[in-house]
Design an enzyme around this catalytic site. Sequence first.
Site, PDB file in Angstrom:
ATOM      1  N   ARG A  23     -16.033  -3.136-128.848  1.00 44.60           N
ATOM      2  CA  ARG A  23     -15.691  -2.156-129.878  1.00 44.60           C
ATOM      3  C   ARG A  23     -16.900  -1.309-130.296  1.00 44.60           C
ATOM      4  NH1 ARG A  23     -11.426  -2.755-133.340  1.00 44.60           N
ATOM      5  NH2 ARG A  23      -9.718  -3.789-132.384  1.00 44.60           N
ATOM      6  N   ARG A  27     -15.437   3.081-136.131  1.00 43.08           N
ATOM      7  CA  ARG A  27     -15.592   3.647-137.480  1.00 43.08           C
ATOM      8  C   ARG A  27     -16.929   3.414-138.152  1.00 43.08           C
ATOM      9  NH1 ARG A  27      -9.970   1.064-139.105  1.00 43.08           N
ATOM     10  NH2 ARG A  27     -10.933  -0.409-137.692  1.00 43.08           N
ATOM     11  N   ARG A  36     -12.570  11.392-135.883  1.00 45.15           N
ATOM     12  CA  ARG A  36     -11.405  10.644-136.362  1.00 45.15           C
ATOM     13  C   ARG A  36     -10.696  11.367-137.512  1.00 45.15           C
ATOM     14  NH1 ARG A  36      -7.534   8.483-137.779  1.00 45.15           N
ATOM     15  NH2 ARG A  36      -7.020   6.268-137.985  1.00 45.15           N
ATOM     16  N   ASP A  72      -6.963   1.561-126.125  1.00 43.25           N
ATOM     17  CA  ASP A  72      -6.571   0.353-126.859  1.00 43.25           C
ATOM     18  C   ASP A  72      -5.756  -0.543-125.945  1.00 43.25           C
ATOM     19  OD1 ASP A  72      -6.629  -0.714-129.807  1.00 43.25           O
ATOM     20  OD2 ASP A  72      -4.686  -1.254-128.952  1.00 43.25           O
ATOM     21  N   TYR A 149       1.414  -9.682-129.523  1.00 42.68           N
ATOM     22  CA  TYR A 149       1.727  -8.440-130.254  1.00 42.68           C
ATOM     23  C   TYR A 149       3.166  -8.007-130.030  1.00 42.68           C
ATOM     24  CZ  TYR A 149      -2.970  -7.203-131.790  1.00 42.68           C
ATOM     25  OH  TYR A 149      -4.168  -7.177-132.436  1.00 42.68           O
TER      26      TYR A 149
HETATM   27  O1  CP3 Z   1     -14.872  -1.356-127.244  1.00 38.74           O
HETATM   28  C1  CP3 Z   1     -14.681  -0.135-127.395  1.00 38.74           C
HETATM   29  O2  CP3 Z   1     -15.461   0.597-128.017  1.00 38.74           O
HETATM   30  C2  CP3 Z   1     -13.473   0.491-126.716  1.00 38.74           C
HETATM   31  C3  CP3 Z   1     -12.348   0.721-127.553  1.00 38.74           C
HETATM   32  C4  CP3 Z   1     -11.414  -0.392-127.960  1.00 38.74           C
HETATM   33  C5  CP3 Z   1     -10.534  -0.238-129.057  1.00 38.74           C
HETATM   34  N1  CP3 Z   1      -9.691  -1.303-129.079  1.00 38.74           N
HETATM   35  C6  CP3 Z   1     -10.538   0.899-129.975  1.00 38.74           C
HETATM   36  C7  CP3 Z   1      -9.909   0.783-131.290  1.00 38.74           C
HETATM   37  C8  CP3 Z   1     -11.119  -1.625-127.355  1.00 38.74           C
HETATM   38  C9  CP3 Z   1     -11.797  -2.296-126.176  1.00 38.74           C
HETATM   39  C10 CP3 Z   1     -10.022  -2.179-128.084  1.00 38.74           C
HETATM   40  C11 CP3 Z   1      -9.384  -3.445-127.720  1.00 38.74           C
HETATM   41  C12 CP3 Z   1      -8.449  -4.066-128.661  1.00 38.74           C
HETATM   42  N2  CP3 Z   1      -7.491  -3.480-129.419  1.00 38.74           N
HETATM   43  C13 CP3 Z   1      -8.321  -5.452-128.815  1.00 38.74           C
HETATM   44  C14 CP3 Z   1      -9.111  -6.487-128.081  1.00 38.74           C
HETATM   45  C15 CP3 Z   1     -10.456  -6.623-128.679  1.00 38.74           C
HETATM   46  C16 CP3 Z   1     -10.462  -7.413-129.942  1.00 38.74           C
HETATM   47  O3  CP3 Z   1     -10.950  -6.856-130.930  1.00 38.74           O
HETATM   48  O4  CP3 Z   1     -10.006  -8.540-129.912  1.00 38.74           O
HETATM   49  C17 CP3 Z   1      -7.314  -5.680-129.773  1.00 38.74           C
HETATM   50  C18 CP3 Z   1      -6.851  -7.018-130.291  1.00 38.74           C
HETATM   51  C19 CP3 Z   1      -6.784  -4.417-130.138  1.00 38.74           C
HETATM   52  C20 CP3 Z   1      -5.661  -4.134-131.057  1.00 38.74           C
HETATM   53  C21 CP3 Z   1      -6.107  -3.292-132.192  1.00 38.74           C
HETATM   54  N3  CP3 Z   1      -6.369  -1.938-132.087  1.00 38.74           N
HETATM   55  C22 CP3 Z   1      -6.327  -3.664-133.518  1.00 38.74           C
HETATM   56  C23 CP3 Z   1      -6.165  -5.078-134.044  1.00 38.74           C
HETATM   57  C24 CP3 Z   1      -6.718  -2.517-134.222  1.00 38.74           C
HETATM   58  C25 CP3 Z   1      -6.988  -2.367-135.689  1.00 38.74           C
HETATM   59  C26 CP3 Z   1      -8.291  -3.004-135.953  1.00 38.74           C
HETATM   60  C27 CP3 Z   1      -9.076  -2.281-136.987  1.00 38.74           C
HETATM   61  O5  CP3 Z   1     -10.312  -2.391-136.903  1.00 38.74           O
HETATM   62  O6  CP3 Z   1      -8.487  -1.625-137.851  1.00 38.74           O
HETATM   63  C28 CP3 Z   1      -6.781  -1.458-133.313  1.00 38.74           C
HETATM   64  C29 CP3 Z   1      -7.190  -0.086-133.593  1.00 38.74           C
HETATM   65  C30 CP3 Z   1      -8.440   0.378-132.934  1.00 38.74           C
HETATM   66  N4  CP3 Z   1      -8.717   0.178-131.606  1.00 38.74           N
HETATM   67  C31 CP3 Z   1      -9.489   1.132-133.508  1.00 38.74           C
HETATM   68  C32 CP3 Z   1     -10.402   1.410-132.486  1.00 38.74           C
HETATM   69  C33 CP3 Z   1     -11.655   2.237-132.568  1.00 38.74           C
HETATM   70  C34 CP3 Z   1      -9.549   1.613-134.957  1.00 38.74           C
HETATM   71  C35 CP3 Z   1      -8.771   2.871-135.009  1.00 38.74           C
HETATM   72  C36 CP3 Z   1      -9.130   3.790-136.135  1.00 38.74           C
HETATM   73  O7  CP3 Z   1     -10.020   4.622-135.968  1.00 38.74           O
HETATM   74  O8  CP3 Z   1      -8.459   3.694-137.181  1.00 38.74           O
END
Ligand code: CP3
Length: 342
Positions: A23, A27, A36, A72, A149
């Site tokens: 990640r 943000r 964003r 994602d 999910y």
């Molecule tokens: O690593 C990176 O920089 C690449 C981008 C990436 C995102 N999601 C961007 C994202 C990757 C590799 C993921 C994987 C992901 N997504 C996982 C596996 C990794 C982990 O954390 O276990 C999971 C479970 C998800 C599902 C997901 N997507 C969740 C639970 C959320 C909300 C989490 C939060 O922090 O609010 C997301 C949204 C998400 N995915 C964001 C980003 C940058 C936040 C989006 C925003 O800007 O509001």
Amino acid sequence: MNDRFLRACRREEVDCTPVWLMRQAGRYMEEYMAIRRRYSFLEMCKIPEVACEVTLQPVEKLGVDAAILFADILLPVEGMGLKLEFAKDEGPVIHNPVRTEKDVENLRIIDPEEDTGYVMAAIALIRRELAGKVPLIGFSGAPFTLASYMIEGGGPRDYKNCKKMMWQAPDLWHRLMKKIAKVVLLYLKAQIKAGAQAVQMFDSWVGALSPEDYREYVLPYSRYVLEGLKEEGVPVIHFANNASSMLELVAEAGGDVIGVDWRIDLDKAWERIGYDRAIQGNLDPMALFAPPKVIREKVKRILERAGNRPGHIFNLGHGIHKETPVENVIALVEAVHELSRR
Ligand code: CP3
């Protein structure tokens, strides 16, 4: 070209330990927030130019040794027929979760080029923009994490519906997992074809299972994906969060590199995984809220546990927190490079 990440995946000698962060785009970075504010998260994923720009931000700002595609894990579920939304402050929501036999039957096997063509376009664009500076990692969710999910309809809390299907309707569970595993394999193969130089499979929620249930209900499907990727010839990272009770099983499922969280010491994890695999990890993401001096000390201890053995990729044990001070992240990357210089 900086290839120390790919070299470490193959357990070759490196000049210093490579580091990237799960990640790493997000943000906590003001450059991310500037974009964003103009787009929703899903729009950012679906406009290749935007996904490309955000992918490159941490490479430039942090000096990490790999880029990871901005996307994602849930994107492929749209093509399977599910209605996905990223609700404000709630994370992902699926409005038509998979609960019944009919729901499972109705799920489509995606055509990655058709259904997630924007991901493939982003990969091609990012490779062009990176111009060999650092390698690009593609990724997917693992079958169990995606299933949780899809069944729960959002971030799993107690896994009630998921475990109900697993134990009340095991045949249905196995049919669902078979479909998801097929999708994951096709999706990752398409990413590699588009230009991903390594891929990571995220099993973020697998720690909800007992080792016995993992073996019976999950391992065969993770293995199907990881075996199927072998012929592609790129390194595959298998990250299993909260799985220190079953690292041997995670390794048995496959992966050239096993990603581990911070709940186990790295040397103990590596011993159990076996030295014929590379290892990725494993700083607690919350350690990035500590002062740089403390971060440095923690980095040093993880590097000592890796013992200069080829095949260590430094990373966090899970994704970076959205309030993390960016200067601490920069300090972390510097510390890894400096303290591991061979
Ligand atoms: O690593 C990176 O920089 C690449 C981008 C990436 C995102 N999601 C961007 C994202 C990757 C590799 C993921 C994987 C992901 N997504 C996982 C596996 C990794 C982990 O954390 O276990 C999971 C479970 C998800 C599902 C997901 N997507 C969740 C639970 C959320 C909300 C989490 C939060 O922090 O609010 C997301 C949204 C998400 N995915 C964001 C980003 C940058 C936040 C989006 C925003 O800007 O509001």
